[in-house]
Design an enzyme around this catalytic site. Structure first.
Site, short mmCIF file in Angstrom:
data_model
loop_
_atom_site.label_atom_id
_atom_site.label_comp_id
_atom_site.label_asym_id
_atom_site.label_seq_id
_atom_site.Cartn_x
_atom_site.Cartn_y
_atom_site.Cartn_z
N HIS A 20 14.37 21.15 -36.06
CA HIS A 20 13.70 22.29 -36.71
C HIS A 20 13.50 23.44 -35.72
CE1 HIS A 20 10.89 24.20 -39.61
NE2 HIS A 20 10.31 24.64 -38.50
N GLU A 21 12.92 23.11 -34.58
CA GLU A 21 12.65 24.16 -33.59
C GLU A 21 13.94 24.70 -32.98
OE1 GLU A 21 9.83 25.40 -33.56
OE2 GLU A 21 8.76 23.81 -34.62
N HIS A 24 15.15 27.57 -35.03
CA HIS A 24 14.47 28.83 -34.68
C HIS A 24 15.03 29.39 -33.38
CE1 HIS A 24 11.63 28.42 -37.89
NE2 HIS A 24 10.95 27.42 -37.36
#
Length: 367
Positions: A20-21, A24
């Site tokens: 997920h990170e 980003h």
């Protein structure tokens, strides 16, 4: 026993959070945004290093999440800094600061986290389908439970499901998927009987069952049973391309079921005990690890969809909350006022904390 639960739990959560990170981070860097820190976990740093771009990569003591801190972020939630806080940045920092970028760059960076979660699920399913294939059965009715919704609707042994509420079905698993999350809803079934199509309606009812991990779950059923003779179970094997296509379709189904569950849960139509937090996830991870690594990565895939979907909810400080503000900014052609942002973040954070408290209560005392 403790390590047998803790290690799988940390593996599952770390993989999902890291992906997920990383979404980003990668899209943010692609958009020219500077990154100060990439963290797995919160709290005191355990280990870390600085890369050549000046980003601090670190592992922290509380492994219940993670964050990417961009240049200009004043906290881990990437909330909008005040004008006074922006003035503390140098001219070089302002050029690469997150909040000074075009709306599309900020939106792309934010949405990349959940999208990477969905991509992780697609990758996992693709590998599993390509490696093991998938067993399916014909959508045939072998038995009808007495006094069940199916019996009351007039469904008979030997009937074949053609569609469920307008959705064509090809396997018995399709029927289960379309019914299992709709307890209390009136559903229209088209059945093939003696060469003719018959339309019936039935209202699924909740039944407690045991899933593959041994957990007690409540699913909606209409009371029909499939068997080997009529179901003719068979193994479907996939080419690499076919596996990816099937994985995309299955991921779409999981996303749809997740949204359907949360929608019904919000209006009180789902059992609160079906929603769990870290303790329940840890228990499931431990059980999955005992069954084999492929079960553990399946849990990674399912949790990844859940994390991705929840983060897209339009609630600050979740990713969806940021996207909501960017949408408003695009319409009114100016940033949302600092006062409105602050009020929204406080209300959203309170809502998120209440939700976290609820699932923790469920884990420890409620269910």
């Amino acid at each position: 026993m403790f390590l047998g639960t803790l290690v799988p739990f940390l593996f599952v959560l770390t993989v999902v959070v890291f992906v997920h990170e990383m979404g980003h981070y990668l899209v943010g860097r692609w958009c020219g945004i500077g990154v100060r820190a990439f963290s797995i976990g919160f709290g005191p740093e355990l280990i870390g290093f600085n890369d050549r771009h000046g980003t601090r990569w670190k592992l922290c003591a509380i492994p219940l999440g993670g964050y990417v801190k961009f240049v200009g972020d004043m906290n881990a939630t990437s909330s909008q800094p005040t004008s006074e806080e922006l003035e503390t940045l140098t001219d070089e920092e302002r050029k690469v600061a997150f909040h000074t970028q075009a709306i599309w760059k900020r939106a792309a960076t934010v949405v990349a986290g959940p999208l990477f979660n969905f991509l992780l699920t697609i990758v996992v399913f693709s590998v599993l389908f390509a490696s093991y294939g998938r067993y399916v059965a014909e959508p045939m009715v072998a038995e009808v439970t007495a006094d069940s919704p199916a019996a009351k609707a007039g469904i008979q042994p030997g009937d074949r499901f053609v569609s469920v509420d307008g959705s064509k079905v090809e396997t018995f698993g399709d029927v289960q998927r379309l019914v299992s999350g709709r307890a209390g809803d009136t559903i229209t079934f088209v059945m093939l009987r003696d060469g003719k199509e018959v339309t019936v309606t039935a209202t699924p009812q909740l039944m407690e069952q045991q899933d593959a991990l041994g957990n007690k779950v409540k699913v909606a059923v209409i009371g029909v049973v499939n068997n080997k003779e009529l179901g003719q179970p068979r193994l479907i094997t996939y080419t690499p391309v076919g596996a990816v296509a099937a994985a995309v379709e299955e991921t779409g189904h999981v996303i749809q079921r997740t949204g359907q569950f949360l929608q019904r849960f919000a209006v009180g139509r789902e059992d609160k005990c079906q929603l769990g937090g870290p303790v329940k996830i840890a228990d499931m991870a431990g059980k999955a690890a005992k069954l084999g690594f492929e079960w553990l990565v399946q849990l990674v895939a399912l949790l990844s969809v859940g994390i991705g979907f929840l983060n897209l909810l339009p609630i600050p400080p979740l990713d969806g909350g940021h996207l909501l503000f960017y949408g408003v900014e695009a319409v009114i052609r100016r940033p949302v006022s600092e006062r409105m942002m602050e009020m929204a973040y406080r209300a959203g954070l309170l809502l998120v904390l209440c939700f976290m408290g609820f699932v923790f209560w469920n884990d420890l005392f409620g269910c």
